[in-house]
Design a protein around this motif. Structure first.
Motif, PDB file in Angstrom:
ATOM      1  N   TYR A  46       0.862  -1.179   0.000  1.00 30.68           N
ATOM      2  CA  TYR A  46       0.000   0.000   0.000  1.00 30.68           C
ATOM      3  C   TYR A  46       0.900   1.230   0.000  1.00 30.68           C
ATOM      4  O   TYR A  46       1.789   1.348   0.835  1.00 30.68           O
ATOM      5  CB  TYR A  46      -0.868  -0.037   1.261  1.00 30.68           C
ATOM      6  CG  TYR A  46      -1.997   0.956   1.324  1.00 30.68           C
ATOM      7  CD1 TYR A  46      -3.317   0.550   1.132  1.00 30.68           C
ATOM      8  CD2 TYR A  46      -1.765   2.297   1.620  1.00 30.68           C
ATOM      9  CE1 TYR A  46      -4.371   1.452   1.216  1.00 30.68           C
ATOM     10  CE2 TYR A  46      -2.804   3.212   1.704  1.00 30.68           C
ATOM     11  CZ  TYR A  46      -4.102   2.787   1.494  1.00 30.68           C
ATOM     12  OH  TYR A  46      -5.140   3.676   1.574  1.00 30.68           O
ATOM     13  N   GLU A  47       0.705   2.147  -0.928  1.00 32.27           N
ATOM     14  CA  GLU A  47       1.556   3.322  -1.024  1.00 32.27           C
ATOM     15  C   GLU A  47       0.852   4.588  -0.543  1.00 32.27           C
ATOM     16  O   GLU A  47      -0.340   4.778  -0.795  1.00 32.27           O
ATOM     17  CB  GLU A  47       2.026   3.535  -2.466  1.00 32.27           C
ATOM     18  CG  GLU A  47       3.005   2.476  -2.956  1.00 32.27           C
ATOM     19  CD  GLU A  47       3.570   2.812  -4.322  1.00 32.27           C
ATOM     20  OE1 GLU A  47       4.799   2.844  -4.466  1.00 32.27           O
ATOM     21  OE2 GLU A  47       2.763   3.053  -5.248  1.00 32.27           O
ATOM     22  N   VAL A  48       1.612   5.429   0.150  1.00 34.74           N
ATOM     23  CA  VAL A  48       1.117   6.745   0.552  1.00 34.74           C
ATOM     24  C   VAL A  48       2.135   7.795   0.106  1.00 34.74           C
ATOM     25  O   VAL A  48       3.336   7.516   0.048  1.00 34.74           O
ATOM     26  CB  VAL A  48       0.896   6.840   2.082  1.00 34.74           C
ATOM     27  CG1 VAL A  48      -0.162   5.858   2.536  1.00 34.74           C
ATOM     28  CG2 VAL A  48       2.201   6.623   2.840  1.00 34.74           C
ATOM     29  N   PRO A  49       1.703   8.988  -0.249  1.00 36.99           N
ATOM     30  CA  PRO A  49       2.639  10.033  -0.685  1.00 36.99           C
ATOM     31  C   PRO A  49       3.462  10.566   0.484  1.00 36.99           C
ATOM     32  O   PRO A  49       2.953  10.728   1.597  1.00 36.99           O
ATOM     33  CB  PRO A  49       1.721  11.113  -1.254  1.00 36.99           C
ATOM     34  CG  PRO A  49       0.409  10.891  -0.584  1.00 36.99           C
ATOM     35  CD  PRO A  49       0.296   9.423  -0.346  1.00 36.99           C
ATOM     36  N   ILE A  50       4.739  10.823   0.225  1.00 39.17           N
ATOM     37  CA  ILE A  50       5.617  11.410   1.240  1.00 39.17           C
ATOM     38  C   ILE A  50       6.419  12.547   0.611  1.00 39.17           C
ATOM     39  O   ILE A  50       6.470  12.689  -0.611  1.00 39.17           O
ATOM     40  CB  ILE A  50       6.587  10.370   1.831  1.00 39.17           C
ATOM     41  CG1 ILE A  50       7.478   9.779   0.725  1.00 39.17           C
ATOM     42  CG2 ILE A  50       5.840   9.287   2.590  1.00 39.17           C
ATOM     43  CD1 ILE A  50       8.640   8.953   1.231  1.00 39.17           C
ATOM     44  N   SER A  51       7.072  13.320   1.457  1.00 38.64           N
ATOM     45  CA  SER A  51       7.968  14.365   0.976  1.00 38.64           C
ATOM     46  C   SER A  51       9.381  13.809   0.902  1.00 38.64           C
ATOM     47  O   SER A  51       9.730  12.856   1.609  1.00 38.64           O
ATOM     48  CB  SER A  51       7.921  15.582   1.903  1.00 38.64           C
ATOM     49  OG  SER A  51       8.246  15.208   3.228  1.00 38.64           O
ATOM     50  N   TYR A  52      10.202  14.404   0.036  1.00 37.19           N
ATOM     51  CA  TYR A  52      11.565  13.908  -0.165  1.00 37.19           C
ATOM     52  C   TYR A  52      12.431  15.019  -0.738  1.00 37.19           C
ATOM     53  O   TYR A  52      12.011  15.745  -1.638  1.00 37.19           O
ATOM     54  CB  TYR A  52      11.553  12.719  -1.132  1.00 37.19           C
ATOM     55  CG  TYR A  52      12.923  12.231  -1.543  1.00 37.19           C
ATOM     56  CD1 TYR A  52      13.706  11.469  -0.686  1.00 37.19           C
ATOM     57  CD2 TYR A  52      13.438  12.537  -2.800  1.00 37.19           C
ATOM     58  CE1 TYR A  52      14.966  11.017  -1.061  1.00 37.19           C
ATOM     59  CE2 TYR A  52      14.691  12.095  -3.187  1.00 37.19           C
ATOM     60  CZ  TYR A  52      15.447  11.337  -2.320  1.00 37.19           C
ATOM     61  OH  TYR A  52      16.696  10.900  -2.699  1.00 37.19           O
TER      62      TYR A  52
END
Length: 220
Positions: A186-192
């Motif tokens: 399951y993917e969730v958006p993150i900052s990078y």
């Protein structure tokens, strides 16, 4: 559910204290486990003065994969999150990572830099896109970011994988074994924010990642 935050570290004296403090600041039930992979730049001296953190020291440099495997021997919580020892990834994303697990939607969550706010160097962008494309091609998956550091798994799941990677091939090994075992990622958006210097990943590591993807698909 308590989270174990695994922080493998090697020669990160300029960032280790800041990232540990950032992890401590996140308001979740957690235990921080740092594995120093025989740093020689003064990182060890900083770690010796940390409070509220479990620190394990390698007696020689063994690689990121080995550091993660060492940390797995000490985890006590129900969820594991892997955290790099620099500021490329933001610990404030932890609640977003663990929520699908605590809500019973999945047992594995990846933080996707491509679905979130990812500031990549051009070569890093292309390498990550290629390795993710190859992963999806070989395993019939539809993930967007195989190489993300932010892999969040239930403890019993990651222990079942029987990991053996020593260096940066730990990422394709985890992903390959999860997909081959039919776990849903399951993917969730993150900052990078990609680091502009002192990256330890090179061409050799990319070749090793490709080999691992084929190896676990065809032979393991």
């Amino acid at each position: 559910m308590k989270c174990n935050i695994i922080v493998p570290v090697y020669n990160e004296k300029d960032t280790i204290l800041g990232i540990i403090n950032s992890v401590k600041f996140v308001k979740i039930d957690k235990e921080i486990i740092v594995v120093d992979d025989f740093s020689t730049d003064g990182t060890r001296e900083i770690l010796k003065n940390l409070e509220g953190v479990k620190v394990i020291y390698h007696n020689r440099n063994k690689g990121k994969g080995t550091a993660i495997r060492t940390a797995l021997k000490y985890i006590t919580g129900g969820i594991v999150i892997i955290q790099d020892a620099d500021f490329e990834y933001d610990p404030n994303d932890y609640p977003r990572l663990i929520r699908p697990i605590t809500e019973g939607k999945t047992e594995v969550v990846y933080g996707s830099r491509f679905k979130g706010k990812g500031d990549f160097l051009p070569m890093s962008f292309l390498a990550n896109k290629f390795l993710t494309f190859l992963t999806n091609l070989l395993y019939g998956s539809r993930i967007s970011d195989m190489c993300t550091c932010y892999k969040c798994l239930k403890t019993d799941v990651i222990k079942k994988l029987n990991l053996g990677a020593k260096r940066f091939e730990i990422d394709p090994e985890i992903t390959s074994k999860l997909l081959k075992s039919r776990y849903k990622i399951y993917e969730v958006p993150i900052s990078y924010s990609g680091r502009r210097k002192n990256k330890k990943i090179g061409f050799r590591d990319g070749v090793q990642a490709v080999w691992c993807l084929f190896k676990y698909r065809l032979f393991n």
